[in-house]
Scaffold this active site. Structure first.
Site, mmCIF file in Angstrom:
data_model
loop_
_atom_site.group_PDB
_atom_site.id
_atom_site.type_symbol
_atom_site.label_atom_id
_atom_site.label_comp_id
_atom_site.label_asym_id
_atom_site.label_seq_id
_atom_site.Cartn_x
_atom_site.Cartn_y
_atom_site.Cartn_z
ATOM 1 N N GLU A 43 -3.684 7.978 6.021
ATOM 2 C CA GLU A 43 -4.131 8.878 4.963
ATOM 3 C C GLU A 43 -5.408 9.583 5.406
ATOM 4 O O GLU A 43 -6.076 9.157 6.354
ATOM 5 C CB GLU A 43 -4.392 8.114 3.667
ATOM 6 C CG GLU A 43 -5.528 7.114 3.757
ATOM 7 C CD GLU A 43 -5.650 6.256 2.512
ATOM 8 O OE1 GLU A 43 -4.718 6.282 1.686
ATOM 9 O OE2 GLU A 43 -6.674 5.549 2.376
ATOM 10 N N ASN B 32 -15.033 -1.350 7.413
ATOM 11 C CA ASN B 32 -14.163 -1.382 6.230
ATOM 12 C C ASN B 32 -14.120 -2.753 5.562
ATOM 13 O O ASN B 32 -13.235 -3.019 4.759
ATOM 14 C CB ASN B 32 -12.747 -0.917 6.586
ATOM 15 C CG ASN B 32 -12.737 0.458 7.202
ATOM 16 O OD1 ASN B 32 -13.116 1.426 6.560
ATOM 17 N ND2 ASN B 32 -12.351 0.544 8.473
ATOM 18 N N ASN C 69 -5.009 -4.073 -5.590
ATOM 19 C CA ASN C 69 -4.941 -5.418 -5.039
ATOM 20 C C ASN C 69 -4.431 -6.350 -6.130
ATOM 21 O O ASN C 69 -5.097 -6.555 -7.146
ATOM 22 C CB ASN C 69 -6.318 -5.875 -4.540
ATOM 23 C CG ASN C 69 -6.723 -5.138 -3.286
ATOM 24 O OD1 ASN C 69 -5.967 -5.079 -2.327
ATOM 25 N ND2 ASN C 69 -7.905 -4.561 -3.289
ATOM 26 N N GLU D 29 -8.381 0.129 -7.045
ATOM 27 C CA GLU D 29 -9.460 0.649 -6.213
ATOM 28 C C GLU D 29 -9.425 2.177 -6.161
ATOM 29 O O GLU D 29 -8.351 2.783 -6.060
ATOM 30 C CB GLU D 29 -9.357 0.072 -4.803
ATOM 31 C CG GLU D 29 -9.418 -1.452 -4.787
ATOM 32 C CD GLU D 29 -9.777 -2.021 -3.430
ATOM 33 O OE1 GLU D 29 -9.900 -1.232 -2.473
ATOM 34 O OE2 GLU D 29 -9.944 -3.246 -3.341
ATOM 35 N N PHE E 102 -23.102 -7.169 14.979
ATOM 36 C CA PHE E 102 -22.390 -7.928 13.941
ATOM 37 C C PHE E 102 -21.145 -8.620 14.478
ATOM 38 O O PHE E 102 -20.178 -8.843 13.742
ATOM 39 C CB PHE E 102 -22.012 -7.030 12.760
ATOM 40 C CG PHE E 102 -23.185 -6.403 12.074
ATOM 41 C CD1 PHE E 102 -23.863 -7.082 11.080
ATOM 42 C CD2 PHE E 102 -23.623 -5.136 12.432
ATOM 43 C CE1 PHE E 102 -24.963 -6.513 10.452
ATOM 44 C CE2 PHE E 102 -24.721 -4.556 11.806
ATOM 45 C CZ PHE E 102 -25.392 -5.247 10.819
ATOM 46 N N GLU F 74 -5.550 2.130 -3.922
ATOM 47 C CA GLU F 74 -4.570 1.058 -3.876
ATOM 48 C C GLU F 74 -4.850 0.085 -5.009
ATOM 49 O O GLU F 74 -5.904 0.152 -5.657
ATOM 50 C CB GLU F 74 -4.636 0.317 -2.534
ATOM 51 C CG GLU F 74 -5.987 -0.337 -2.279
ATOM 52 C CD GLU F 74 -6.143 -0.819 -0.847
ATOM 53 O OE1 GLU F 74 -5.535 -0.209 0.048
ATOM 54 O OE2 GLU F 74 -6.869 -1.812 -0.636
ATOM 55 N N LYS G 170 0.809 -1.214 0.000
ATOM 56 C CA LYS G 170 0.000 0.000 0.000
ATOM 57 C C LYS G 170 0.850 1.276 0.000
ATOM 58 O O LYS G 170 0.505 2.264 -0.640
ATOM 59 C CB LYS G 170 -0.938 -0.001 1.215
ATOM 60 C CG LYS G 170 -1.809 -1.248 1.351
ATOM 61 C CD LYS G 170 -2.732 -1.442 0.171
ATOM 62 C CE LYS G 170 -3.694 -2.603 0.396
ATOM 63 N NZ LYS G 170 -3.075 -3.923 0.388
#
Length: 660
Positions: free
Chosen positions: A200, A235, A290, A275, A348, A288, A116
């Site tokens: 960031e 996320n 992947n 992304e 969750f 980024e 990253k």
């Protein structure tokens, strides 16, 4: 073409790769840990190799064991799936040195884009718009605080080697950084073996849109359009779709061209994803890349007809792409819902256990032309382990347009039945039914915006109120006729949640006429598919097909339709009179206790007997499925007893601490 491929992964992605290999006539080898000895992937593979204990650090993350398994079985290539070693350039180099093909991008591309921090440096040099932030490693918490305050809150703390929603926190204050930085570093080390962190700027109310790219070893790269992944929690993507309802053709073309240019700049030669974070005005910034297959790849396959796993294998073998950019078109719309082992009614939190019942919807093309696909690596009776990701399966649907794909997903979720552990199907169904989602007004804050107090199910719609009453009464009458025919009658009082109504049934068998005397309405309950003891009741109410989950309760049933769950009592008029006079049941008082909100491992227990604890103070950290969860006191108090210690495994609702 390869004759034998080793799959260095587990679960549904291992099963997914096996299916493509079978179609191509390629033999498969699956490596497995102690926890996966009886897994579906192990059952399906042509050969299997045991590689160690349940923790990934003892098995799936050990490159030496993967190489040894290749030597043992004669596998010519390794497909890493996603997660684990899939974005590890050192692993790809090791395989190359051993004469084994890595089914993924070349190590140079992984190093340039898979990390990253390095990917942001590279993108900046290539004049790609990136999110403002600190591009470089961070030494410690104090360093993280200085950087965060220079950038300006809110900021995102992310693991450099992260993925799958692991190793990431949003910090809104200095305190958030103090707590979040060490937690992210610990998660990064545990999940990826790499504890480097970067920070960031967190862009508020963004959308998450990604471009699928595919390259070969001859310099050819194409994109297979976009996926919208804005419905996220912590996320972690929850619902994905392709294409995106945000993009117009001009923006789609621009994003696709930028993704391809970035991939070509690093000589990319496999499946990968670029992304972007996008604004509602269609502005976008590179996040980024992947350098692997994505979890959500099925939606891209459904709208393009391209098998991405097959293309990865062909690229790794040295074949040229068999199609050009102009050959690729978007056909229809696809949705994916991630079915997780988690309890949506309890924040969750992970729900570990055995799949006592596991009955997914039928796959294939439906009568209305829509398609259902379910990517899973489990069967009924399998156990969801605390050592790995809590995903049970990925349910995907396709339709000629977005609303038809959403409607197909809603029906497929109705038909998906799981017992034995918590699962998020009711929550997913709730999203499918929301006006905002159906209109495509999405953002990564969607779940927080729409469920600010958490998820507690939904209130019944008028249709659901009718449905619950009709189904409950039909089941009760069927059971009465079997057990005590002398007590059978036409008129019943049905109590469904807060609703009480008289219901008159006539006919029987696989259909009923349902009369509601108070309103004068008459409903038809037809095409019934249910027998006593079955957990699902299927039928049509006034011509609308439905499936509800049912289980017996005192004097009635608990019935769930999508996100609405009600206790339905079916009573005689006299029983109904008496029922309303019963006092309400009181819940047990747990106000002086701190209970474990989920099953997991106690990482730390930070209090001791006699200690004064303040509301909001951290008292423990519980780890489950590679995520660390901070437990805080909800009241002031003095510790009276401690029910666990660091290293203990605890169950959901187990008492951790009791106050005097």
């Amino acid at each position: 073409m390869f004759s034998k491929i080793l799959i260095a992964n587990r679960g549904e992605i291992a099963v997914r790769i096996i299916k493509t290999c079978r179609r191509l006539g390629i033999a498969t080898v699956v490596v497995y840990s102690e926890a996966d000895a009886d897994s579906m992937a192990v059952e399906m593979a042509d050969e299997t190799v045991f590689i160690g204990g349940a923790p990934a650090s003892e098995s799936y993350l050990v490159a030496d064991k993967i190489v040894a398994a290749c030597r043992q079985t004669g596998a010519e290539a390794v497909h890493p799936g996603f997660g684990f070693l899939s974005e590890n350039a050192g692993f790809a180099k090791r395989l190359a040195a051993e004469g084994i093909v890595f089914i993924g991008p070349n190590p140079g591309a992984i190093e340039a884009m898979g990390d990253k921090i390095e990917s942001k440096k590279f993108a900046a040099k290539a004049n790609v718009s990136v999110v403002p932030g600190h591009v470089g490693e961070i030494d410690d918490t104090d360093h993280a605080i200085r950087i965060s305050e220079d950038i300006g809150y809110p900021v995102m703390i992310k693991a450099s080697a992260g993925g799958g929603g692991k190793g990431i926190r949003v910090a809104w204050t200095r305190k958030d950084v103090e707590e979040g930085f060490p937690a992210v570093r610990a998660e990064a080390k545990a999940s990826f073996g790499d504890d480097r962190i970067f920070i960031e700027k967190f862009i508020e109310s963004p959308r998450h849109i990604e471009i699928q790219v595919m390259g070969d070893k001859h310099g050819n790269v194409v994109h297979l359009f976009e996926r919208e992944c804005s419905i996220q929690r912590r996320n972690q993507k929850v619902i994905e779709e392709a294409p995106s309802p945000l993009l117009d053709e001009a923006t789609r073309k621009k994003m696709g061209e930028q993704a391809v240019a970035l991939a070509k700049a690093v000589n990319y030669d496999s499946a990968g994803t670029v992304e972007f974070v996008a604004g509602q005005d269609r502005s976008f910034f590179f996040l980024e890349m992947n350098t692997r297959l994505q979890v959500e790849h099925p939606v891209t396959e459904l709208i393009t007809g391209v098998d991405l796993v097959e293309q990865m294998i062909r690229s790794a073998y040295g074949e040229k792409l068999a199609f050009k950019q102009d050959d690729l078109k978007i056909n229809g719309w696809a949705m994916e819902s991630r079915i997780y082992a988690e309890d949506p009614y309890r924040g969750f939190l992970p729900s570990i256990g055995r799949l006592v019942r596991y009955s997914p919807p039928a796959e294939g093309k439906s009568a209305d032309g829509t398609i259902v696909r379910n990517d899973a690596g489990v069967r009924e009776g399998d156990e969801i382990s605390m050592f790995y990701d809590p995903m049970i399966s990925k349910l995907s649907t396709w339709g000629p347009d977005r609303l038809s794909a959403i409607d197909a997903m809603g029906r497929a979720l109705e038909d998906f039945h799981i017992e034995g552990l918590g699962q998020n199907i009711p929550f997913l169904a709730a999203v499918m039914d929301q006006d905002r989602f159906r209109k495509g007004t999405l953002a990564t804050s969607y779940i927080k915006d729409e469920f600010p107090e958490g998820f507690q199910g939904t209130a019944p719609t008028d249709f659901q109120a009718d449905l619950m009453a009709a189904v409950g009464c039909a089941m009760h009458r069927t059971l009465t006729r079997r057990a005590s025919p002398q007590l059978d009658r036409d008129d019943w009082v049905v109590v469904a949640g807060a609703d009480t109504r008289t219901v008159r049934l006539s006919n029987g068998g696989d259909s009923f006429k349902v009369e509601l005397p108070e309103t004068g309405r008459v409903l038809s309950l037809t095409d019934i598919a249910w027998r006593p003891g079955q957990p699902l009741f299927r039928g049509k109410l006034d011509g609308v097909a439905f499936t509800v989950a049912v289980k017996p309760a005192a004097e009635g049933f608990v019935i769930r339709h999508r996100a609405c769950t009600l206790k339905v009592l079916v009573l005689t008029p006299r029983s109904a009179e008496l029922h309303h006079k019963l006092p309400p049941k009181k819940a047990a008082d747990t106000s002086k206790m701190i209970l474990s909100p989920m099953p997991g491992l106690v990482v730390t227990l930070d209090v001791e007997l006699g200690q004064q604890v303040r509301s909001g103070e951290q008292v423990a950290i519980i780890e489950a499925m590679k995520m660390q969860n901070i437990i805080r006191a909800e009241r002031d108090g003095v510790v009276k007893s401690v029910g666990a210690k660091s290293g203990d495994s605890v169950a959901a609702d187990e008492v951790l601490i009791e106050f005097a």
